[in-house]
Design a protein around this motif. Structure first.
Motif, mmCIF file in Angstrom:
data_model
loop_
_atom_site.group_PDB
_atom_site.id
_atom_site.type_symbol
_atom_site.label_atom_id
_atom_site.label_comp_id
_atom_site.label_asym_id
_atom_site.label_seq_id
_atom_site.Cartn_x
_atom_site.Cartn_y
_atom_site.Cartn_z
ATOM 1 N N LEU A 195 -58.668 -25.538 -96.074
ATOM 2 C CA LEU A 195 -59.144 -24.172 -95.868
ATOM 3 C C LEU A 195 -58.584 -23.631 -94.560
ATOM 4 N N CYS A 196 -57.881 -22.516 -94.638
ATOM 5 C CA CYS A 196 -57.202 -21.961 -93.473
ATOM 6 C C CYS A 196 -57.456 -20.453 -93.373
ATOM 7 N N SER A 197 -57.126 -19.893 -92.224
ATOM 8 C CA SER A 197 -57.144 -18.441 -92.069
ATOM 9 C C SER A 197 -55.882 -17.874 -92.724
ATOM 10 N N HIS A 198 -55.590 -16.611 -92.486
ATOM 11 C CA HIS A 198 -54.377 -16.019 -93.060
ATOM 12 C C HIS A 198 -53.105 -16.715 -92.581
ATOM 13 N N GLY A 199 -53.154 -17.320 -91.396
ATOM 14 C CA GLY A 199 -52.026 -18.115 -90.918
ATOM 15 C C GLY A 199 -50.863 -17.340 -90.354
ATOM 16 N N ASN A 200 -51.056 -16.051 -90.106
ATOM 17 C CA ASN A 200 -49.956 -15.249 -89.570
ATOM 18 C C ASN A 200 -49.805 -15.390 -88.056
ATOM 19 N N GLN A 201 -50.762 -16.051 -87.421
ATOM 20 C CA GLN A 201 -50.692 -16.226 -85.972
ATOM 21 C C GLN A 201 -49.457 -17.056 -85.604
ATOM 22 N N LEU A 202 -48.747 -16.614 -84.594
ATOM 23 C CA LEU A 202 -47.584 -17.356 -84.105
ATOM 24 C C LEU A 202 -48.006 -18.222 -82.935
ATOM 25 N N ARG A 203 -47.753 -19.521 -83.061
ATOM 26 C CA ARG A 203 -48.170 -20.477 -82.036
ATOM 27 C C ARG A 203 -47.012 -21.399 -81.654
ATOM 28 N N ASP A 204 -47.148 -22.029 -80.500
ATOM 29 C CA ASP A 204 -46.099 -22.879 -79.937
ATOM 30 C C ASP A 204 -46.551 -24.334 -79.992
ATOM 31 N N TYR A 205 -45.974 -25.103 -80.898
ATOM 32 C CA TYR A 205 -46.362 -26.503 -81.104
ATOM 33 C C TYR A 205 -45.265 -27.453 -80.629
ATOM 34 N N LEU A 206 -45.692 -28.535 -79.961
ATOM 35 C CA LEU A 206 -44.767 -29.573 -79.512
ATOM 36 C C LEU A 206 -45.362 -30.939 -79.841
ATOM 37 N N TYR A 207 -44.525 -31.825 -80.370
ATOM 38 C CA TYR A 207 -44.969 -33.176 -80.751
ATOM 39 C C TYR A 207 -45.442 -33.950 -79.531
ATOM 40 N N VAL A 208 -46.473 -34.756 -79.706
ATOM 41 C CA VAL A 208 -47.162 -35.374 -78.574
ATOM 42 C C VAL A 208 -46.259 -36.279 -77.734
ATOM 43 N N GLU A 209 -45.333 -36.988 -78.353
ATOM 44 C CA GLU A 209 -44.448 -37.860 -77.570
ATOM 45 C C GLU A 209 -43.524 -37.034 -76.677
ATOM 46 N N ALA A 236 -45.261 -19.464 -87.278
ATOM 47 C CA ALA A 236 -46.493 -19.027 -87.930
ATOM 48 C C ALA A 236 -47.312 -20.240 -88.357
ATOM 49 N N VAL A 237 -48.609 -20.166 -88.122
ATOM 50 C CA VAL A 237 -49.500 -21.260 -88.489
ATOM 51 C C VAL A 237 -49.368 -21.593 -89.971
ATOM 52 N N LYS A 238 -49.251 -20.568 -90.816
ATOM 53 C CA LYS A 238 -49.159 -20.833 -92.247
ATOM 54 C C LYS A 238 -47.877 -21.571 -92.613
ATOM 55 N N GLU A 239 -46.817 -21.392 -91.806
ATOM 56 C CA GLU A 239 -45.579 -22.132 -92.059
ATOM 57 C C GLU A 239 -45.797 -23.622 -91.828
ATOM 58 N N ILE A 240 -46.535 -23.948 -90.787
ATOM 59 C CA ILE A 240 -46.848 -25.349 -90.517
ATOM 60 C C ILE A 240 -47.682 -25.937 -91.648
ATOM 61 N N VAL A 241 -48.702 -25.208 -92.041
ATOM 62 C CA VAL A 241 -49.595 -25.670 -93.107
ATOM 63 C C VAL A 241 -48.826 -25.877 -94.409
ATOM 64 N N LYS A 250 -48.745 -31.155 -102.318
ATOM 65 C CA LYS A 250 -50.089 -30.655 -102.630
ATOM 66 C C LYS A 250 -50.257 -29.199 -102.201
ATOM 67 N N SER A 251 -49.254 -28.403 -102.469
ATOM 68 C CA SER A 251 -49.291 -26.992 -102.080
ATOM 69 C C SER A 251 -50.441 -26.246 -102.751
ATOM 70 N N ASP A 252 -50.876 -26.728 -103.917
ATOM 71 C CA ASP A 252 -51.949 -26.046 -104.643
ATOM 72 C C ASP A 252 -53.293 -26.163 -103.939
ATOM 73 N N LEU A 253 -53.408 -27.096 -103.004
ATOM 74 C CA LEU A 253 -54.678 -27.298 -102.305
ATOM 75 C C LEU A 253 -54.803 -26.462 -101.040
ATOM 76 N N VAL A 254 -53.760 -25.746 -100.672
ATOM 77 C CA VAL A 254 -53.808 -24.901 -99.473
ATOM 78 C C VAL A 254 -54.484 -23.580 -99.821
ATOM 79 N N LYS A 255 -55.497 -23.227 -99.075
ATOM 80 C CA LYS A 255 -56.244 -22.001 -99.321
ATOM 81 C C LYS A 255 -56.135 -21.088 -98.095
ATOM 82 N N LEU A 256 -55.035 -20.332 -98.029
ATOM 83 C CA LEU A 256 -54.852 -19.376 -96.938
ATOM 84 C C LEU A 256 -55.827 -18.214 -97.119
ATOM 85 N N GLY A 257 -56.429 -17.798 -96.012
ATOM 86 C CA GLY A 257 -57.382 -16.698 -96.057
ATOM 87 C C GLY A 257 -58.806 -17.126 -96.367
ATOM 88 N N ALA A 258 -59.027 -18.417 -96.565
ATOM 89 C CA ALA A 258 -60.376 -18.903 -96.879
ATOM 90 C C ALA A 258 -61.300 -18.842 -95.666
#
Length: 304
Positions: A195-209, A236-241, A250-258
């Motif tokens: 369950l996710c939001s709309h996912g349009n937010q742009l965020r900056d992610y970096l791998y922990v190592e 975009a958050v939804k791109e990561i998801v 399992k793309s069918d299990l992603v619920k954007l906007g939920a």
């Protein structure tokens, strides 16, 4: 001999610094509040110290015993859903200053502390250490920013070498299961809807190592002041998801906007990493695809 004291050493980021610190020739002293299975599987050789960093007497005794030349400080109250408004943030400002003072009094030479992107005024979206105002919107951000200001003032007076690594979004092994990447992976691996939001937010992610390696490089350097620790590549958050879902089939299990996104969330929140890349010549080893692959493999092992 270079001796480094690492706080938060069994935490999400801290644990990943032990091996590169060892490889860099440091005698590593790692602090944990409780020796447990979490500390036994940390890569790299180190000497473990069990203590409560909120107890000034224990802090004084530990630092005077070790007499570290370097300090890498990650420890903080950081539970998702609670840390942003927790009173514990104020305790950690006080405890961090006590640790800093004893470190300096025992001949410490170089300190690097972990800050947060939440120190910035997130309405500016694209954050620069030099240009973007600090105007935190959370208690967590207020306390981190206050500590950064006090560290700066203290090191100017004492001539202690210091730097402040400002962390944006991090993902990877040992992350909290309630954070975005881990939550989506775990839900999909269990066959549950993500369950996710709309996912349009742009965020900056970096791998922990990469985050950990950046902190070790910062500790080894002579770079002073504030440094953004991030990828500099907002996504975009939804791109990561959707990437995670595609990798797991399992793309069918992603619920954007939920989930309704908070009205306070900025549409863009990312880092200018010019100082990280130019002053430190730092290049991440993991792109988003490779990092997500590693995170998925790790969570598959945990859930099995």
């Amino acid at each position: 001999m270079k001796k480094v004291l690492v706080t938060g050493a069994t935490g999400f980021i801290g644990r990943h610094t032990i091996a590169p610190l060892t490889d860099a020739g440091f005698e590593v002293h790692a602090v944990t509040s409780k020796i447990s299975v979490n500390s036994t599987d940390v890569d790299g050789k180190c000497c473990w110290h069990t203590m409560n960093l909120l107890d000034p007497i224990q802090v004084k005794n530990l630092v005077s015993t070790i007499q570290p030349t370097h300090l890498l400080h990650f420890a903080w109250y950081n539970i998702p859903g609670k840390c942003l408004v927790a009173e514990e943030n104020f305790l950690w400002v006080q405890a961090s200053l006590e640790l800093l003072r004893h470190f300096r009094e025992q001949g410490g030479e170089r300190v690097v502390m972990a800050g947060s992107a939440l120190e910035y005024d997130w309405n500016y979206g694209y954050c620069s250490e030099v240009l973007t105002p600090r105007n935190p919107h959370t208690t967590y951000g207020v306390c981190k920013n206050a500590l950064q200001e006090m560290l700066k003032a203290y090191t100017e007076i004492t001539k202690l070498s210091s730097a402040w690594g400002r962390i944006f979004n991090v993902y990877g092994p040992y992350d909290h299961p309630k954070r975005l990447v881990s939550s989506v992976i775990c839900s999909l691996l269990r066959g549950e809807s993500a369950l996710c939001s709309h996912g349009n937010q742009l965020r900056d992610y970096l791998y922990v190592e990469d985050v950990a390696n950046a902190f070790v490089a910062l500790l080894e350097s002579n770079v002073a002041g504030e440094i953004n620790i991030a990828s500099g590549k907002p996504v975009a958050v939804k791109e990561i998801v959707l990437k995670i879902a595609k990798k797991l089939g399992k793309s069918d299990l992603v619920k954007l906007g939920a989930i309704v996104a908070s009205a306070e969330e900025p549409p863009l929140f990312a880092a200018n990493v010019s100082h990280l890349s130019t002053e430190m010549s730092f290049i991440p080893k993991y792109d988003l695809d490779k990092g997500l692959d590693e995170a998925i493999i790790w969570w598959q092992k945990q859930l099995n």
